[in-house]
Design a protein around this motif. Structure first.
Motif, mmCIF file in Angstrom:
data_model
loop_
_atom_site.group_PDB
_atom_site.id
_atom_site.type_symbol
_atom_site.label_atom_id
_atom_site.label_comp_id
_atom_site.label_asym_id
_atom_site.label_seq_id
_atom_site.Cartn_x
_atom_site.Cartn_y
_atom_site.Cartn_z
ATOM 1 N N THR A 1 38.349 33.898 3.916
ATOM 2 C CA THR A 1 38.891 32.596 3.543
ATOM 3 C C THR A 1 37.788 31.584 3.834
ATOM 4 O OG1 THR A 1 41.184 33.192 4.040
ATOM 5 C CG2 THR A 1 40.632 30.843 4.006
ATOM 6 N N VAL B 1 36.377 27.652 3.551
ATOM 7 C CA VAL B 1 36.647 26.231 3.363
ATOM 8 C C VAL B 1 35.307 25.521 3.200
ATOM 9 C CG1 VAL B 1 37.593 24.134 4.394
ATOM 10 C CG2 VAL B 1 38.738 26.340 4.748
ATOM 11 N N THR C 1 39.757 33.855 -0.635
ATOM 12 C CA THR C 1 40.408 32.561 -0.820
ATOM 13 C C THR C 1 39.385 31.459 -0.594
ATOM 14 O OG1 THR C 1 42.527 33.409 -0.026
ATOM 15 C CG2 THR C 1 42.225 31.013 -0.019
ATOM 16 N N VAL D 1 38.869 27.303 -0.419
ATOM 17 C CA VAL D 1 39.520 26.002 -0.302
ATOM 18 C C VAL D 1 38.450 24.923 -0.426
ATOM 19 C CG1 VAL D 1 40.893 24.476 1.148
ATOM 20 C CG2 VAL D 1 41.281 26.969 1.224
ATOM 21 N N THR E 1 37.770 20.995 -0.282
ATOM 22 C CA THR E 1 38.385 19.739 0.149
ATOM 23 C C THR E 1 38.279 18.699 -0.963
ATOM 24 O OG1 THR E 1 36.379 18.722 1.040
ATOM 25 C CG2 THR E 1 37.601 20.202 2.495
ATOM 26 N N SER F 1 41.922 16.662 5.563
ATOM 27 C CA SER F 1 42.209 18.063 5.239
ATOM 28 C C SER F 1 41.559 19.013 6.237
ATOM 29 C CB SER F 1 41.740 18.387 3.817
ATOM 30 O OG SER F 1 40.333 18.291 3.708
ATOM 31 N N LEU G 1 42.747 22.264 10.145
ATOM 32 C CA LEU G 1 42.331 23.661 9.988
ATOM 33 C C LEU G 1 41.723 24.227 11.266
ATOM 34 C CD1 LEU G 1 40.682 23.399 6.452
ATOM 35 C CD2 LEU G 1 43.007 24.129 7.024
#
Length: 262
Positions: free
Chosen positions: A119, A121, A140, A142, A144, A162, A166
């Protein structure tokens, strides 16, 4: 001493004193006049020094100078690839990681394709574009929100908010500069706030910075040197920089870059 190491010494001296003389460098480095002049040619071609009669002067950008992504992506490619390869080896399958904006972190993103279950970000449009094309079906990504900067980072309140919710295993941070005192810095005030939020979201911080970032100081500090659990740089880093980073950062890893000359 390898060419990149000599050039790092020359650059550090030029930035410290404002100018260097060929005659002084010949004695200090123990190489020929022509070797020093070739090193100065290399540094001048990168825009790091300006050649003058008998030597060179330092070219230090303003603390708010921020080149665009394309301009930065062609600089120190071999160093960035070597750094990214090591950094990718620090990523464990199935973890949640953060990747900041930057051309070195973009190179890392390209090196992560074989790692499953991630995952990721990021506040980087360029990094997200690379990750979107991954062959890993269980990945995944993500991205922002935020306002876009010249380096294709998304910054501002939306990005910060955001990130603050996390919890990431590792954050990989690219920086504009690093120096004893100012720490890891950026030329963009808004980006520094977003990067700090990303750093705070991670349990571990890995900073990716090639040797030309040493003694470069942007207007705003993202993190102090001792906040980095790991710093990954390349073998062009000067002995003084190595000494300081080994003393203050948790760990310093030096990437060996192929193609060193005299």
């Amino acid at each position: 001493m390898l060419a990149r190491q000599r050039q790092a010494v020359i650059l550090e001296e030029a930035r410290r004193t404002g100018a260097v003389r060929v005659s002084d460098l010949v004695g200090r480095l123990g190489v020929s006049d022509m070797t020093v002049r070739r090193d100065l040619d290399v540094l001048a071609s990168r825009g790091l020094v300006e050649k003058v009669y008998g030597g060179a002067t330092s070219v230090v950008g303003k603390s708010t100078d921020e080149p665009g992504f394309e301009a930065k992506s062609v600089r120190q490619r071999a160093q960035k690839e070597a750094i990214a390869e090591i950094a990718a080896g620090l990523v464990k399958p199935g973890t949640a990681i953060g990747i900041s904006a930057g051309t070195t972190t973009w190179t890392l993103a390209r090196a992560l394709d074989s790692v499953p279950g991630l995952t990721i970000v990021t506040n980087s449009i360029q990094v997200a574009d690379v990750l979107r094309g991954s062959s890993q079906p269980d990945r995944t990504v993500v991205l922002t929100g935020g306002v876009r900067t010249p380096s294709d980072a998304l910054v501002g309140p939306v990005a910060v908010n955001s990130l603050r919710s996390l919890h990431l295993d590792v954050v990989f941070l690219g920086v504009h500069g690093m120096a004893d005192g100012p720490g890891f810095t950026t030329p963009n005030l808004t980006e520094s706030e977003t990067d700090r939020a990303l750093v705070e979201a991670g349990r571990r911080l890995v900073v990716l910075a090639d040797h030309t970032k040493w003694e470069i100081v942007g207007i705003s500090t993202i993190a102090d040197l001792d906040e980095a659990d790991v710093v990954v740089s390349d073998d062009g880093l000067s002995e003084r920089a190595i000494e300081i980073l080994r003393e203050k950062a948790g760990e310093l890893i030096i990437a060996n870059v192929p193609g060193d000359d005299e």
